[in-house]
Design a protein around this motif. Structure first.
Motif, PDB file in Angstrom:
ATOM      1  N   ALA A 111       0.749  -1.362   0.036  1.00  0.00           N
ATOM      2  CA  ALA A 111       0.101   0.576   0.449  1.00  0.00           C
ATOM      3  C   ALA A 111       0.951   1.508  -0.298  1.00  0.00           C
ATOM      4  O   ALA A 111       2.525   1.134   0.005  1.00  0.00           O
ATOM      5  CB  ALA A 111      -1.291   0.264   1.271  1.00  0.00           C
ATOM      6  N   SER A 112       0.286   2.528  -0.396  1.00  0.00           N
ATOM      7  CA  SER A 112       1.436   3.782  -1.012  1.00  0.00           C
ATOM      8  C   SER A 112       1.328   4.157   0.419  1.00  0.00           C
ATOM      9  O   SER A 112       1.429   5.070   0.741  1.00  0.00           O
ATOM     10  CB  SER A 112       0.821   4.396  -2.158  1.00  0.00           C
ATOM     11  OG  SER A 112      -0.453   5.119  -1.464  1.00  0.00           O
ATOM     12  N   GLY A 113       0.053   4.039   1.355  1.00  0.00           N
ATOM     13  CA  GLY A 113       0.553   4.694   2.859  1.00  0.00           C
ATOM     14  C   GLY A 113      -1.049   3.733   3.721  1.00  0.00           C
ATOM     15  O   GLY A 113      -0.554   2.702   3.306  1.00  0.00           O
ATOM     16  N   PRO A 114      -0.604   4.220   5.161  1.00  0.00           N
ATOM     17  CA  PRO A 114      -0.917   3.762   6.243  1.00  0.00           C
ATOM     18  C   PRO A 114      -2.654   3.663   5.508  1.00  0.00           C
ATOM     19  O   PRO A 114      -3.248   3.961   5.372  1.00  0.00           O
ATOM     20  CB  PRO A 114      -1.283   4.695   7.325  1.00  0.00           C
ATOM     21  CG  PRO A 114       0.415   5.384   6.939  1.00  0.00           C
ATOM     22  CD  PRO A 114      -0.717   5.661   5.792  1.00  0.00           C
ATOM     23  N   LEU A 115      -3.112   2.166   6.233  1.00  0.00           N
ATOM     24  CA  LEU A 115      -4.393   1.300   5.715  1.00  0.00           C
ATOM     25  C   LEU A 115      -5.374   1.122   7.345  1.00  0.00           C
ATOM     26  O   LEU A 115      -4.360   1.011   8.257  1.00  0.00           O
ATOM     27  CB  LEU A 115      -4.402  -0.076   4.894  1.00  0.00           C
ATOM     28  CG  LEU A 115      -4.435   0.065   3.530  1.00  0.00           C
ATOM     29  CD1 LEU A 115      -3.799  -1.241   2.794  1.00  0.00           C
ATOM     30  CD2 LEU A 115      -4.560   1.339   2.566  1.00  0.00           C
ATOM     31  N   THR A 116      -6.554   1.074   7.571  1.00  0.00           N
ATOM     32  CA  THR A 116      -7.243   1.159   8.416  1.00  0.00           C
ATOM     33  C   THR A 116      -8.685  -0.147   8.825  1.00  0.00           C
ATOM     34  O   THR A 116      -9.260   0.847   8.025  1.00  0.00           O
ATOM     35  CB  THR A 116      -7.506   2.027   9.809  1.00  0.00           C
ATOM     36  OG1 THR A 116      -8.472   3.074   8.153  1.00  0.00           O
ATOM     37  CG2 THR A 116      -6.417   3.079   9.792  1.00  0.00           C
ATOM     38  N   ASP A 117      -8.013  -0.721   9.085  1.00  0.00           N
ATOM     39  CA  ASP A 117      -9.478  -1.870   9.245  1.00  0.00           C
ATOM     40  C   ASP A 117     -10.265  -2.126   7.857  1.00  0.00           C
ATOM     41  O   ASP A 117     -11.756  -2.021   8.289  1.00  0.00           O
ATOM     42  CB  ASP A 117     -10.459  -0.965   9.825  1.00  0.00           C
ATOM     43  CG  ASP A 117     -10.124  -0.478  11.568  1.00  0.00           C
ATOM     44  OD1 ASP A 117      -9.583  -1.679  12.540  1.00  0.00           O
ATOM     45  OD2 ASP A 117     -10.223  -0.407  12.509  1.00  0.00           O
ATOM     46  N   GLY A 118      -8.952  -2.494   7.248  1.00  0.00           N
ATOM     47  CA  GLY A 118      -9.746  -2.888   6.121  1.00  0.00           C
ATOM     48  C   GLY A 118     -10.826  -2.143   5.247  1.00  0.00           C
ATOM     49  O   GLY A 118     -11.431  -2.331   4.120  1.00  0.00           O
ATOM     50  N   MET A 119      -9.871  -0.973   5.015  1.00  0.00           N
ATOM     51  CA  MET A 119     -10.641   0.640   4.292  1.00  0.00           C
ATOM     52  C   MET A 119      -9.103   1.475   3.938  1.00  0.00           C
ATOM     53  O   MET A 119      -7.975   1.301   4.540  1.00  0.00           O
ATOM     54  CB  MET A 119     -11.046   1.524   5.363  1.00  0.00           C
ATOM     55  CG  MET A 119     -12.119   0.921   6.383  1.00  0.00           C
ATOM     56  SD  MET A 119     -13.650   0.699   5.381  1.00  0.00           S
ATOM     57  CE  MET A 119     -14.443   2.108   4.874  1.00  0.00           C
ATOM     58  N   LEU A 120      -9.583   2.023   2.656  1.00  0.00           N
ATOM     59  CA  LEU A 120      -8.549   2.761   1.391  1.00  0.00           C
ATOM     60  C   LEU A 120      -8.877   4.031   1.951  1.00  0.00           C
ATOM     61  O   LEU A 120      -9.677   4.106   1.213  1.00  0.00           O
ATOM     62  CB  LEU A 120      -9.340   2.191   0.351  1.00  0.00           C
ATOM     63  CG  LEU A 120      -8.083   2.818  -0.722  1.00  0.00           C
ATOM     64  CD1 LEU A 120      -6.520   2.307  -0.273  1.00  0.00           C
ATOM     65  CD2 LEU A 120      -8.290   2.662  -1.926  1.00  0.00           C
ATOM     66  N   PRO A 121      -8.571   4.536   2.639  1.00  0.00           N
ATOM     67  CA  PRO A 121      -7.699   6.230   2.942  1.00  0.00           C
ATOM     68  C   PRO A 121      -8.469   7.301   1.309  1.00  0.00           C
ATOM     69  O   PRO A 121      -7.319   6.658  -0.021  1.00  0.00           O
ATOM     70  CB  PRO A 121      -6.938   6.208   3.746  1.00  0.00           C
ATOM     71  CG  PRO A 121      -6.587   4.646   3.882  1.00  0.00           C
ATOM     72  CD  PRO A 121      -6.913   3.763   2.970  1.00  0.00           C
ATOM     73  N   PRO A 122      -8.331   8.370   1.807  1.00  0.00           N
ATOM     74  CA  PRO A 122      -7.811   9.069   0.099  1.00  0.00           C
ATOM     75  C   PRO A 122      -6.680   9.123  -0.114  1.00  0.00           C
ATOM     76  O   PRO A 122      -5.797   9.313   0.923  1.00  0.00           O
ATOM     77  CB  PRO A 122      -9.316  10.336   0.522  1.00  0.00           C
ATOM     78  CG  PRO A 122      -9.421  10.393   1.911  1.00  0.00           C
ATOM     79  CD  PRO A 122      -9.177   8.841   2.646  1.00  0.00           C
ATOM     80  N   ASP A 123      -6.483   9.289  -1.529  1.00  0.00           N
ATOM     81  CA  ASP A 123      -4.846   9.788  -2.035  1.00  0.00           C
ATOM     82  C   ASP A 123      -4.205   8.743  -1.438  1.00  0.00           C
ATOM     83  O   ASP A 123      -3.293   9.081  -1.443  1.00  0.00           O
ATOM     84  CB  ASP A 123      -3.857  11.034  -1.208  1.00  0.00           C
ATOM     85  CG  ASP A 123      -5.005  11.962  -1.627  1.00  0.00           C
ATOM     86  OD1 ASP A 123      -5.729  12.253  -1.909  1.00  0.00           O
ATOM     87  OD2 ASP A 123      -5.000  13.155   0.017  1.00  0.00           O
ATOM     88  N   THR A 124      -4.715   7.376  -1.928  1.00  0.00           N
ATOM     89  CA  THR A 124      -4.418   6.068  -1.294  1.00  0.00           C
ATOM     90  C   THR A 124      -4.226   4.730  -2.253  1.00  0.00           C
ATOM     91  O   THR A 124      -5.299   5.279  -2.602  1.00  0.00           O
ATOM     92  CB  THR A 124      -4.516   5.510   0.060  1.00  0.00           C
ATOM     93  OG1 THR A 124      -3.955   6.429   0.940  1.00  0.00           O
ATOM     94  CG2 THR A 124      -3.279   4.158   0.563  1.00  0.00           C
ATOM     95  N   ALA A 125      -3.499   4.159  -2.278  1.00  0.00           N
ATOM     96  CA  ALA A 125      -3.685   3.258  -3.236  1.00  0.00           C
ATOM     97  C   ALA A 125      -3.006   1.635  -2.794  1.00  0.00           C
ATOM     98  O   ALA A 125      -1.868   1.521  -1.747  1.00  0.00           O
ATOM     99  CB  ALA A 125      -2.724   3.156  -4.484  1.00  0.00           C
TER     100      ALA A 125
END
Length: 528
Positions: free
Chosen positions: A510-524
């Motif tokens: 992942a390009s940034g931190p992920l939390t609880d099976g969710m994809l945050p904004p500005d992330t792949a």
């Protein structure tokens, strides 16, 4: 190294030679500096190097004004240094491709100096585009063409007797006169140059302005204003109106000649810089007897928006599908703003650049990384008095040019050289580069460099990167998801302002931190 079509999924690392590594301490990068950093490039995992021009040049456009295409400028080294670099790169498992500049020469090229000494209508002038001016005294340019860099595309010269004479064409700086590709000597000289470097064991060429070279015989006026709106729109027309300066049909004969030469050297690549927006016309450059591959700049020009990114990908794939070529993907090069800055700058710009790197590296075809992209470098905010790009002067100080994305690479240590040089670098390196040096990023598993290294490694080793076509999945608004056809690896991108659920699967990168099976904004993320 034995694969004759090695380029189809290769990762190419572009080296802007002036700015990569300085071995002799004069503040300018050189060939020995590159050779000293081959271990870093092998560690990064790239397959191929692309070197910007290192030929003899007065450096009006930092090497793209070539005075001798078959020699090395002393600022970069000599032919022996080039041979050592190629041999050592091959020992490291790296191929070497080099820039060719067939659209124009330097004013200091022996041909152009001879043309200035010769009379109108002479064979010496026939190698270039010399024309009488308009008006009773020939005081106006022969047509209304504008230089890509700003101002008229014509400069007037004096006749040998000292009187005002003809004008010559230069689609770029006045120091870069355009060659006349209806002249047989021009063709023969390029073939000589190709064979010179192929015999020195280069693995291929990148053709500068590959949609240039050929011009309409009557050099007609353009029917719309052609001054670019900005530095990143260098050849973008204001409408769909054809631009007579570029993409003339006869240019394909030049590429067929180049390809015919390379076909005598199995396993060598020719790729082209093709700023052509129409997909059907782009596809003509990558036909079976022309370029192996063309740079398609749709992804560069797409904003950070999932719908725009998907459209750019689909159109790029479609442009090469009928020709049977591979796509060529890039987010950055020496002519355009760096992704971190282009996507908004600061933390958001860096997050988006990291995300788009994962998108790019998940795609089938050749991927180009520009030196410093793997470090997450932003554009440098340079003061006016250090700018060197000819665009700055030729535009009347209305366009700051490309120096911002050409500042040298920070390797280690402190200012002013950050390990690039032992002296002052040719362009000043901003203080914020001190936080992005390669040495420290190598030790940081969360750094952009570590992310790119891991992504390249997975691209080479994971079976999910084997398919050559894409399958798209349904995704929330502002998001996209795709996988290579027939594989199980999914790439998901969130360009929205909302956190969204990840697609099913195990996250492998992942390009940034992920939390609880969710994809945050500005992330792949990549999921298997």
């Amino acid at each position: 190294m034995a694969d004759p079509q090695w380029w189809r999924d290769a990762v190419v690392y572009q080296i802007y030679v002036r700015s990569f590594a300085d071995a002799d301490g004069d503040g300018v990068g050189d060939l020995e500096g590159i050779r000293a950093r081959l271990g870093y490039l092998e560690l990064l995992g790239v397959d191929t190097l692309w070197l910007t021009p290192f030929y003899t040049s007065p450096m009006a456009d930092h090497g793209y004004d070539v005075a001798d295409p078959r020699d090395v400028d002393p600022v970069f080294g000599d032919l022996a240094a080039f041979d050592r670099l190629v041999a050592d790169a091959h020992e490291h498992g790296l191929r070497v491709t080099i820039d060719l500049v067939p659209n124009h020469t330097s004013r200091e090229h022996e041909w152009f100096r001879a043309a200035l000494d010769a009379a109108p209508g002479s064979p010496e002038r026939a190698r270039y585009h010399f024309r009488r001016g308009r008006g009773p005294d020939g005081d106006e340019p022969p047509n209304n063409w504008q230089s890509v860099f700003g101002g008229p595309a014509w400069t007037r010269v004096q006749d040998p007797d000292g009187s005002p004479g003809e004008w010559y064409l230069h689609l770029f700086a006045p120091e870069q006169p355009d060659l006349n590709w209806t002249n047989a000597e021009v063709w023969a000289d390029l073939e000589k140059t190709l064979r010179f470097w192929l015999d020195r064991d280069v693995d291929g060429f990148r053709i500068d302005v590959a949609h240039g070279m050929s011009k309409p015989p009557d050099l007609p006026d353009t029917r719309e204003e052609r001054e670019p709106a900005g530095d990143d729109e260098r050849w973008a027309p204001a409408s769909g109106e054809p631009d007579p300066r570029f993409d003339h049909d006869d240019v394909h004969g030049v590429h067929r000649m180049i390809r015919a030469v390379l076909d005598h050297y199995p396993g060598r690549l020719v790729m082209g810089e093709v700023w052509v927006g129409d997909s059907s016309r782009f596809s003509r450059y990558v036909r079976a007897d022309e370029l192996h591959l063309g740079f398609n700049f749709r992804l560069v020009r797409a904003p950070f928006d999932a719908a725009a990114v998907r459209s750019a990908i689909e159109q790029s794939l479609g442009a090469v599908a009928d020709a049977g070529s591979s796509p060529g993907w890039t987010l950055s090069n020496h002519d355009i703003s760096r992704p971190v800055t282009r996507y908004g700058g600061g933390e958001a710009g860096l997050a988006r650049a990291r995300a788009m790197t994962l998108v790019e590296l998940a795609l089938p075809g050749m991927v180009f990384l520009y030196n410093g992209e793997e470090l997450g470098l932003p554009d440098a905010d340079l003061p006016d008095d250090v700018l060197q790009d000819p665009i700055w002067e030729l535009s009347g100080h209305t366009r700051r040019g490309r120096d911002r994305s050409r500042v040298p690479i920070p390797w280690e240590g402190s200012a002013p050289g950050y390990g690039f040089t032992a002296s002052d670098p040719w362009l000043p390196m901003p203080p914020e580069y001190g936080k992005l040096v390669a040495a420290e990023q190598l030790e940081d598993t969360g750094s952009t460099l570590s992310l790119v290294r891991r992504a390249i490694e997975l691209r080479k080793t994971h079976p999910g990167f084997q398919g050559q076509e894409l399958e798209w999945f349904g995704a929330p608004t502002g998001c996209l998801a795709f996988r290579r056809a027939g594989t199980t690896l999914v790439c998901a991108l969130n360009t929205s302002a909302e956190i969204v659920p990840l697609p099913p699967g195990e996250v492998i990168l992942a390009s940034g931190p992920l939390t609880d099976g969710m994809l945050p904004p500005d992330t792949a993320a990549w999921l298997a």
